[in-house]
Design an enzyme around this catalytic site. Structure first.
Site, short mmCIF file in Angstrom:
data_model
loop_
_atom_site.label_atom_id
_atom_site.label_comp_id
_atom_site.label_asym_id
_atom_site.label_seq_id
_atom_site.Cartn_x
_atom_site.Cartn_y
_atom_site.Cartn_z
N SER A 59 38.78 85.37 -1.09
CA SER A 59 39.59 85.66 0.10
C SER A 59 39.30 87.03 0.70
CB SER A 59 41.07 85.55 -0.23
OG SER A 59 41.46 86.56 -1.14
N LYS A 132 44.87 91.96 -0.85
CA LYS A 132 44.64 91.76 0.58
C LYS A 132 44.55 93.12 1.27
CE LYS A 132 45.38 87.27 0.07
NZ LYS A 132 44.30 86.25 0.17
#
Length: 294
Positions: A59, A132
């Site tokens: 990701s 993230k």
């Protein structure tokens, strides 16, 4: 009879005889003791200062690849909040679903190895640990997209060189899925941050799982430490330099704290804390030496 340590630090004869009579510890006894001390120090550092995290999914590609290990500063957010552009590790809320595939239950040896690895901070992350990039801070207005398909924060379109594979524009937005690049404007709530992965085509992030409470943030990932061929810092990109104070911030609110220009290793606080402890220990030792010895 009492003896004292003189002002020059010279040890009295009684202490000199005691030291002469003390036998040196053999290597087979000293080595396990040193290993235990080193292990305890590793656990303390992992718990309070730094921790290595394993990257289990794609990701954050191509900034972070599967199998990379990043070093995370766990105390930086004790003195300030996250800022835009930083890569953070956090515990997901109940809405966040793990992206990694469940592995078969390990045997006894595997469980022991995983436990030891977790203690020193080199094991795989838990199912609720995510990594993230911070896109929006409390009060920011985030939406996508402008005419060129770029992310917009506080009315400013962002050029994001770290996004190599973005989500498609022809997929309609769905608040329960992150497949689309499009989403309506969101005002980041107080005490929370808006996070997104760099590989937007596969990242399950705030677009469909919601913002993250700042109190859930474990720390800032500031360096890739393994494999050695990918050793590099994780600075804050220039992308967010043009952003002003959040539009939705109340009048008179202070501007958000911006990171240092280098955006790299932030170890000033651990070093200062360690020096303070050493200095305090030295003062205590000198005080004890001035006291009467039995």
């Amino acid at each position: 009879m009492v003896q004292m340590v003189d002002e020059d630090g010279a040890v009295d004869p009684w202490r000199r005889r005691a030291r002469r009579g003390r036998r040196q510890m053999p290597l087979w006894q000293e080595l396990p003791l040193l290993l235990i001390v080193a292990f305890c120090l590793a656990v303390l550092i992992r718990t309070f200062l730094l921790q290595a995290f394993y990257i289990p999914s794609g990701s954050m590609e191509d900034t972070l690849l599967v199998g990379d290990r990043v070093l995370v500063n766990k105390i930086v957010y004790d003195v300030r909040d996250p800022v835009r552009g930083e890569v953070v590790v956090f515990r997901g809320t109940d809405k966040w679903v793990a992206q990694e595939v469940r592995e078969p239950e390990p045997g006894l040896a595997g469980k022991v190895g995983r436990t030891l690895g977790d203690l020193v901070g080199v094991s795989r992350p838990g199912e609720k640990d995510f990594i993230k990039r911070v896109i929006g801070v409390p009060g920011d207005r985030v939406r996508c997209c402008d005419e060129q398909g770029r992310l917009i924060v506080n009315g400013v379109s962002l050029d994001e060189p770290y996004v190599i594979r973005d989500s498609p524009l022809d997929v309609p937005p769905n608040p329960k899925e992150c497949r689309s690049r499009l989403f309506n404007e969101v005002v980041v709530p107080p005490g929370q941050i808006w996070v997104m992965g760099d590989h937007r085509a596969v990242s399950q992030d705030a677009r469909c799982q919601g913002p993250v409470p700042i109190e859930n943030v474990v720390g800032r990932a500031f360096m890739v430490v393994w494999p050695s061929s990918r050793w590099a810092s994780l600075p804050v990109p220039d992308t967010f330099g043009a952003l002003d104070r959040p539009v939705a911030a109340p009048a008179g609110a202070p501007a958000p704290v911006e990171p240092a220009p280098q955006g790299g290793v932030n170890l000033v606080l651990p070093v200062v804390a360690a020096l303070s402890v050493v200095a305090r220990s030295g003062r205590n030792r000198r005080v004890r030496q001035r006291r009467l010895l039995p």
